[in-house]
Design a protein around this motif. Sequence first.
Motif, PDB file in Angstrom:
ATOM      1  N   ASP A 109       0.952  -1.284  -0.071  1.00  0.00           N
ATOM      2  CA  ASP A 109      -0.074   0.007   0.136  1.00  0.00           C
ATOM      3  C   ASP A 109       0.701   1.321   0.114  1.00  0.00           C
ATOM      4  O   ASP A 109       1.624   1.680   0.918  1.00  0.00           O
ATOM      5  N   ALA A 111       0.240   4.324   0.459  1.00  0.00           N
ATOM      6  CA  ALA A 111      -0.034   5.251   1.490  1.00  0.00           C
ATOM      7  C   ALA A 111       0.853   4.716   2.817  1.00  0.00           C
ATOM      8  O   ALA A 111       1.444   5.701   3.590  1.00  0.00           O
ATOM      9  N   GLU A 112       0.543   3.552   2.967  1.00  0.00           N
ATOM     10  CA  GLU A 112       1.618   3.059   4.243  1.00  0.00           C
ATOM     11  C   GLU A 112       2.986   3.315   3.941  1.00  0.00           C
ATOM     12  O   GLU A 112       3.602   3.554   4.879  1.00  0.00           O
ATOM     13  N   MET A 114       4.227   5.496   2.293  1.00  0.00           N
ATOM     14  CA  MET A 114       4.824   6.932   2.614  1.00  0.00           C
ATOM     15  C   MET A 114       4.532   7.384   4.173  1.00  0.00           C
ATOM     16  O   MET A 114       5.466   8.090   4.550  1.00  0.00           O
ATOM     17  N   SER A 115       3.850   6.744   4.829  1.00  0.00           N
ATOM     18  CA  SER A 115       3.826   6.939   6.366  1.00  0.00           C
ATOM     19  C   SER A 115       5.269   6.628   6.968  1.00  0.00           C
ATOM     20  O   SER A 115       5.634   7.286   7.903  1.00  0.00           O
ATOM     21  N   GLN A 118       7.947   8.966   6.109  1.00  0.00           N
ATOM     22  CA  GLN A 118       7.855  10.216   6.899  1.00  0.00           C
ATOM     23  C   GLN A 118       8.552   9.991   7.942  1.00  0.00           C
ATOM     24  O   GLN A 118       9.245  10.814   8.448  1.00  0.00           O
ATOM     25  N   GLU A 119       8.306   8.819   8.784  1.00  0.00           N
ATOM     26  CA  GLU A 119       8.762   8.452  10.080  1.00  0.00           C
ATOM     27  C   GLU A 119      10.353   8.498   9.929  1.00  0.00           C
ATOM     28  O   GLU A 119      11.215   9.020  10.744  1.00  0.00           O
TER      29      GLU A 119
ATOM     30  N   LEU B 120       3.566  17.276   8.683  1.00  0.00           N
ATOM     31  CA  LEU B 120       3.503  17.293   7.218  1.00  0.00           C
ATOM     32  C   LEU B 120       2.369  16.276   6.893  1.00  0.00           C
ATOM     33  O   LEU B 120       2.063  15.443   7.409  1.00  0.00           O
ATOM     34  N   PHE B 121       1.836  16.362   5.588  1.00  0.00           N
ATOM     35  CA  PHE B 121       0.936  15.716   5.044  1.00  0.00           C
ATOM     36  C   PHE B 121       1.040  15.504   3.510  1.00  0.00           C
ATOM     37  O   PHE B 121       1.477  16.582   2.869  1.00  0.00           O
ATOM     38  N   SER B 122       0.970  14.293   2.913  1.00  0.00           N
ATOM     39  CA  SER B 122       1.141  13.987   1.635  1.00  0.00           C
ATOM     40  C   SER B 122      -0.069  13.142   0.868  1.00  0.00           C
ATOM     41  O   SER B 122      -0.707  12.581   1.690  1.00  0.00           O
ATOM     42  N   ALA B 134      -0.724  10.268   3.551  1.00  0.00           N
ATOM     43  CA  ALA B 134      -0.256   9.848   4.887  1.00  0.00           C
ATOM     44  C   ALA B 134       0.132  11.212   5.584  1.00  0.00           C
ATOM     45  O   ALA B 134       0.696  12.222   4.927  1.00  0.00           O
ATOM     46  N   GLY B 135       0.164  11.253   6.802  1.00  0.00           N
ATOM     47  CA  GLY B 135       0.356  12.462   7.584  1.00  0.00           C
ATOM     48  C   GLY B 135       1.329  12.169   8.785  1.00  0.00           C
ATOM     49  O   GLY B 135       0.890  10.989   9.296  1.00  0.00           O
ATOM     50  N   LEU B 136       1.938  13.099   9.295  1.00  0.00           N
ATOM     51  CA  LEU B 136       2.803  12.703  10.405  1.00  0.00           C
ATOM     52  C   LEU B 136       2.697  14.107  11.353  1.00  0.00           C
ATOM     53  O   LEU B 136       3.160  15.257  10.979  1.00  0.00           O
ATOM     54  N   LYS B 141       0.294   9.171  13.597  1.00  0.00           N
ATOM     55  CA  LYS B 141       0.573   9.028  11.924  1.00  0.00           C
ATOM     56  C   LYS B 141      -1.114   8.961  11.667  1.00  0.00           C
ATOM     57  O   LYS B 141      -1.659   8.147  12.318  1.00  0.00           O
ATOM     58  N   ARG B 142      -1.193   9.356  10.433  1.00  0.00           N
ATOM     59  CA  ARG B 142      -2.511   9.027   9.561  1.00  0.00           C
ATOM     60  C   ARG B 142      -2.199   8.520   8.111  1.00  0.00           C
ATOM     61  O   ARG B 142      -1.358   9.290   7.608  1.00  0.00           O
ATOM     62  N   TYR B 143      -2.827   7.369   7.855  1.00  0.00           N
ATOM     63  CA  TYR B 143      -2.605   7.178   6.583  1.00  0.00           C
ATOM     64  C   TYR B 143      -3.953   6.358   6.034  1.00  0.00           C
ATOM     65  O   TYR B 143      -4.688   5.733   6.667  1.00  0.00           O
TER      66      TYR B 143
END
Lengths: 130, 165
Positions: A109, A111-112, A114-115, A118-119, B120-122, B134-136, B141-143
């Motif tokens: 996925d 989105a996952e 990218m998450s 980001q971390e 941030l958010f993408s 996805a956002g941090l 975390k949100r995705y």
Amino acid sequence: MVLLNKVSPDESLGRFLTQSKHFARIKNEVKPKAFMPPINLRLSVSRIHGLALEEIWDIGLAVILDMREQKTLYGVADIKAKTVEKEKLTILPDKLPSLHANVVGWPEDVAEQMSIAQELAAEAKLILKA
Amino acid sequence: MKTESYAIGRQNPVVFHRNLGVSWYAGKIREEADKIRQSFARTISFGDKLSQILEELLLARHEYSKDNWDGYGAKRIDEQSFENALRFVLSLPLGIPSPEIDVVPNGQVMFTWSKGKRQLFSVIVGSMNELSYAGLYGVTKRYGVEYFTDGISDTILDNINKVDL
């Protein structure tokens, strides 16, 4: 630290930055894109623990020479192995003396992915090549 | 109905629902909608910002026009993702700060709003109208995935606003 075949949690891994959009120079930040996995889901990193900067750049230049496209070496994102493993990813080192490793175990996925990127970017230290 | 009017109020006022009609009338409505959209985009206050975003999108299209741009087999920019990204930009509510625009290895267009490493958010715009986000925010975390049909969902808009730009 003596390198073992297995990567230690406190070992530094380097992700070479080959695109200007991999980092923000003014903010001194690595951008998540630097850690987005390629389409084969094997993120290439190098084991840079304890190396001098000149040695790191030598490895980086060798890495970009291996790429099919001509690239610029802007710097490296330095991240601890344990940060990568905390994201449930696996570090697969090549056999020593090669210092190359692949980070695998990425979710499908996007989105996952990218998450996670980001971390990792938030935890990485930016080192730019002068 | 309260929910619907709220949602519409948060959308860009020149964004019309997708007109999938094939009749002569549907064609005329589409032409008129395009004219209104273009004239709005030319206004000084909104037009400058929009032109800047559109210009960046076009630059990204040029920059990522060939396969293997990352040296690891990345795909060239996906034309359908690009078209959906254009529609996404035109649907953003007024007052939303300009995002950074980029392309990810699968060839899809990515928009990012950032105020720092942990703020941030993408959104990655897919070819099938899917918006992978996805956002941090600090350690939170949100995705997930939302679909872009009749406008941008509240989930996406709320996450953009959460960045606190």
